[in-house]
Design an enzyme around this catalytic site. Sequence first.
Site, PDB file in Angstrom:
ATOM      1  N   LYS A 113      13.614  -1.633  -7.969  1.00 43.89           N
ATOM      2  CA  LYS A 113      14.212  -0.875  -6.867  1.00 43.89           C
ATOM      3  C   LYS A 113      14.624  -1.828  -5.746  1.00 43.89           C
ATOM      4  O   LYS A 113      15.671  -1.647  -5.139  1.00 43.89           O
ATOM      5  CB  LYS A 113      13.240   0.174  -6.346  1.00 43.89           C
ATOM      6  CG  LYS A 113      13.783   0.865  -5.134  1.00 43.89           C
ATOM      7  CD  LYS A 113      12.954   2.029  -4.730  1.00 43.89           C
ATOM      8  CE  LYS A 113      13.414   2.498  -3.373  1.00 43.89           C
ATOM      9  NZ  LYS A 113      12.998   1.567  -2.307  1.00 43.89           N
ATOM     10  N   HIS A 155       4.304   2.005  -8.278  1.00 46.24           N
ATOM     11  CA  HIS A 155       3.331   0.906  -8.195  1.00 46.24           C
ATOM     12  C   HIS A 155       2.362   0.951  -9.374  1.00 46.24           C
ATOM     13  O   HIS A 155       1.989  -0.090  -9.918  1.00 46.24           O
ATOM     14  CB  HIS A 155       2.510   1.006  -6.900  1.00 46.24           C
ATOM     15  CG  HIS A 155       3.303   0.831  -5.644  1.00 46.24           C
ATOM     16  ND1 HIS A 155       3.627   1.870  -4.814  1.00 46.24           N
ATOM     17  CD2 HIS A 155       3.831  -0.279  -5.072  1.00 46.24           C
ATOM     18  CE1 HIS A 155       4.313   1.424  -3.773  1.00 46.24           C
ATOM     19  NE2 HIS A 155       4.461   0.121  -3.906  1.00 46.24           N
ATOM     20  N   GLY A 169       0.811  -1.214   0.000  1.00 41.37           N
ATOM     21  CA  GLY A 169       0.000   0.000   0.000  1.00 41.37           C
ATOM     22  C   GLY A 169       0.843   1.261   0.000  1.00 41.37           C
ATOM     23  O   GLY A 169       2.043   1.222  -0.298  1.00 41.37           O
TER      24      GLY A 169
END
Length: 282
Positions: A151, A37, A31
């Site tokens: 990442k 994302h 989240g």
Amino acid sequence: MLQTDSIESLREHVAIWRAAGARIGFVPTMGNLHAGHVQLIEVARTHCERVVASIFVNPLQFGPNEDFTRYPRTPEADCAALESAGADLVFMPSVATMYPQPLEQLTRVSVPQLGDILEGAHRPGHFDGVTTVVARLFNLVQPDVAVFGEKDWQQLAIIRRMVDDLGWPIDIVGVPTVRDADGLALSSRNAYLTAAQRAMAPSLARTLNEVAGHLRVGERDFAALERAATLVLAEDGLRADYVSIRRPDLREPHLGDAQLIILAAAWLGSTRLIDNLPVSLG
Ligand code: PAF
């Protein structure tokens, strides 16, 4: 976009889509979503007709003194971002749904060695928490394709190894890091930075680029380059846990390698940032 916290409902929807011939893409998250994302969802969309995302702040991957309780939780904004990025379903389980056993009795999945170096050396148990939750999520969703950000390079390498070792028919797709204009890699933890720290944070990506520059002009004293980068970070106010030049599969580098990766983790106040930079050497 469907939202559910129930395993039964997740499985029911995935079964219907699969019966209709759809390939299922999966993007697991904790989240507090950002543009990185969103890109993972978009990439999953290019591979699959249906995309499932999960939001679960996984207690197993946080150490006792880490930021589990203060990790930013922003479910409404996350659902809006997932929906506009093209996700079909978001699975948002509770801890009890994900882990039916008390945590100390739970079956764990572990990738030894690869999980014990670099991040694993500084965050003992972290990757066992990641592989355990991702293994359970993979079993619940049964995706054809799962998408992760580069990442977290080491996390991606470990998940590829787990999927290989356990023989799961899942394609693991890595997506290059998304950065702010000043080079800082997007991360949910950037939200912890004060304005002054945010101004200092690009030093991490800048330093990796400097190391890449030295490698490109032929410097190969890897240890000296790592030490020099650690000093540059310290001058800029960042305390490095490590700066490490590796092969892309995270083994120690050799002098003739054409592909390397520079990985680093550094503290800015109480915030820990990680970043990496793959380098091609002609
Ligand atoms: O990269 C993350 O956000 C997490 O480690 C993951 C893969 C969602 C597992 O909790």
